[in-house]
Design a protein around this motif. Structure first.
Motif, mmCIF file in Angstrom:
data_model
loop_
_atom_site.group_PDB
_atom_site.id
_atom_site.type_symbol
_atom_site.label_atom_id
_atom_site.label_comp_id
_atom_site.label_asym_id
_atom_site.label_seq_id
_atom_site.Cartn_x
_atom_site.Cartn_y
_atom_site.Cartn_z
ATOM 1 N N VAL A 40 0.862 -1.183 0.000
ATOM 2 C CA VAL A 40 0.000 0.000 0.000
ATOM 3 C C VAL A 40 0.895 1.228 0.000
ATOM 4 C CG1 VAL A 40 -1.766 1.306 1.234
ATOM 5 C CG2 VAL A 40 -1.827 -1.193 1.252
ATOM 6 N N GLU A 41 0.749 2.049 -1.033
ATOM 7 C CA GLU A 41 1.490 3.302 -1.127
ATOM 8 C C GLU A 41 0.570 4.430 -0.681
ATOM 9 O OE1 GLU A 41 3.831 6.070 -4.376
ATOM 10 O OE2 GLU A 41 3.208 4.048 -4.921
ATOM 11 N N ILE A 42 1.016 5.198 0.298
ATOM 12 C CA ILE A 42 0.231 6.308 0.832
ATOM 13 C C ILE A 42 0.784 7.592 0.245
ATOM 14 C CG2 ILE A 42 -0.450 7.539 2.920
ATOM 15 C CD1 ILE A 42 0.218 4.782 4.371
ATOM 16 N N VAL A 43 -0.091 8.366 -0.410
ATOM 17 C CA VAL A 43 0.307 9.645 -0.995
ATOM 18 C C VAL A 43 -0.379 10.740 -0.200
ATOM 19 C CG1 VAL A 43 0.396 11.052 -3.080
ATOM 20 C CG2 VAL A 43 0.507 8.550 -3.269
ATOM 21 N N HIS A 44 0.415 11.463 0.576
ATOM 22 C CA HIS A 44 -0.107 12.525 1.441
ATOM 23 C C HIS A 44 -0.456 13.778 0.641
ATOM 24 C CE1 HIS A 44 0.553 10.631 5.358
ATOM 25 N NE2 HIS A 44 1.614 10.071 4.798
ATOM 26 N N GLY A 45 -1.161 14.665 1.286
ATOM 27 C CA GLY A 45 -1.589 15.911 0.657
ATOM 28 C C GLY A 45 -0.434 16.776 0.175
ATOM 29 N N ASP A 46 0.721 16.693 0.850
ATOM 30 C CA ASP A 46 1.878 17.493 0.441
ATOM 31 C C ASP A 46 2.713 16.800 -0.645
ATOM 32 O OD1 ASP A 46 3.182 15.462 1.813
ATOM 33 O OD2 ASP A 46 4.056 16.774 3.345
ATOM 34 N N GLY A 47 2.246 15.632 -1.108
ATOM 35 C CA GLY A 47 2.951 14.908 -2.162
ATOM 36 C C GLY A 47 3.932 13.871 -1.662
ATOM 37 N N SER A 48 4.219 13.871 -0.351
ATOM 38 C CA SER A 48 5.140 12.873 0.187
ATOM 39 C C SER A 48 4.462 11.504 0.176
ATOM 40 C CB SER A 48 5.572 13.246 1.610
ATOM 41 O OG SER A 48 4.457 13.246 2.489
ATOM 42 N N THR A 49 5.279 10.457 0.112
ATOM 43 C CA THR A 49 4.738 9.104 0.044
ATOM 44 C C THR A 49 5.355 8.219 1.118
ATOM 45 O OG1 THR A 49 6.391 8.343 -1.532
ATOM 46 C CG2 THR A 49 4.346 9.249 -2.442
ATOM 47 N N ARG A 50 4.630 7.189 1.467
ATOM 48 C CA ARG A 50 5.118 6.147 2.374
ATOM 49 C C ARG A 50 4.578 4.827 1.842
ATOM 50 N NH1 ARG A 50 2.872 4.623 8.243
ATOM 51 N NH2 ARG A 50 4.266 2.875 8.635
ATOM 52 N N THR A 51 5.442 3.833 1.774
ATOM 53 C CA THR A 51 5.032 2.513 1.302
ATOM 54 C C THR A 51 5.011 1.553 2.479
ATOM 55 O OG1 THR A 51 6.006 2.953 -0.865
ATOM 56 C CG2 THR A 51 5.559 0.661 -0.319
ATOM 57 N N VAL A 52 3.895 0.820 2.588
ATOM 58 C CA VAL A 52 3.696 -0.133 3.678
ATOM 59 C C VAL A 52 3.405 -1.495 3.070
ATOM 60 C CG1 VAL A 52 2.261 -0.706 5.673
ATOM 61 C CG2 VAL A 52 2.739 1.683 5.144
ATOM 62 N N GLU A 53 4.079 -2.526 3.566
ATOM 63 C CA GLU A 53 3.789 -3.900 3.155
ATOM 64 C C GLU A 53 2.908 -4.530 4.220
ATOM 65 O OE1 GLU A 53 6.953 -6.572 2.258
ATOM 66 O OE2 GLU A 53 7.311 -5.650 0.311
ATOM 67 N N LEU A 54 1.760 -5.024 3.796
ATOM 68 C CA LEU A 54 0.843 -5.694 4.710
ATOM 69 C C LEU A 54 0.986 -7.197 4.529
ATOM 70 C CD1 LEU A 54 -2.358 -3.538 4.046
ATOM 71 C CD2 LEU A 54 -0.642 -3.207 5.833
ATOM 72 N N HIS A 55 1.259 -7.895 5.615
ATOM 73 C CA HIS A 55 1.322 -9.352 5.615
ATOM 74 C C HIS A 55 0.060 -9.817 6.337
ATOM 75 C CE1 HIS A 55 5.481 -9.161 4.238
ATOM 76 N NE2 HIS A 55 5.618 -8.168 5.109
ATOM 77 N N THR A 56 -0.834 -10.474 5.611
ATOM 78 C CA THR A 56 -2.158 -10.723 6.162
ATOM 79 C C THR A 56 -2.789 -11.991 5.616
ATOM 80 O OG1 THR A 56 -4.349 -9.722 6.462
ATOM 81 C CG2 THR A 56 -3.254 -9.309 4.356
#
Length: 130
Positions: A40-56
């Motif tokens: 899951v790639e999170i794109v914040h309002g300021d354009g910054s991103t964070r990538t999270v791997e979900l193991h589920t």
């Protein structure tokens, strides 16, 4: 005479609705069972991103997101989880912003709770504005 036509019309409408529901349930995407990793790639309002791997083992995106402590917050709506906060950033009615779910950059037409997931898939949560 008009009453009879009205009842026939309502009966026909109920039958059509039942057939459409049956077709939807038959052909709707089904979740994949077992362990999987979803990015899951999170794109914040300021354009910054964070990538999270979900193991589920979850079958649907909403459940997988909810399992990751503090990643998303929201409220239950008629279609399941309505995501209001992702990674600490909250969408605002006043700012006319909302969280959009996409898969590999393409539109997702279901809510997080109705989006089945499979191993290796990539989703984006992007803060959008009107």
């Amino acid at each position: 005479m008009k009453s009879k036509k009205l009842w026939l019309g309502l009966g026909a409408l109920v039958i059509v609705a039942a057939v459409l529901l049956l077709v939807y349930r038959t052909f709707a995407p089904k979740p994949v069972e077992g362990a999987k990793t979803v990015t899951v790639e999170i794109v914040h309002g300021d354009g910054s991103t964070r990538t999270v791997e979900l193991h589920t083992d979850a079958g649907y995106l909403g459940e997988a997101l909810d399992q990751e402590e503090g990643l998303v917050e929201g409220e239950e709506g008629p279609y399941g989880l309505y995501i209001k906060t992702v990674d600490g950033e909250t969408a605002s009615d006043a700012d006319r912003t909302w969280w959009c779910i996409t898969k590999d950059g393409g539109e997702v037409t279901t809510s997080a709770d109705l989006t089945p997931i499979a191993d290796g898939e990539h989703y984006e949560l992007t803060l959008m504005g009107y």
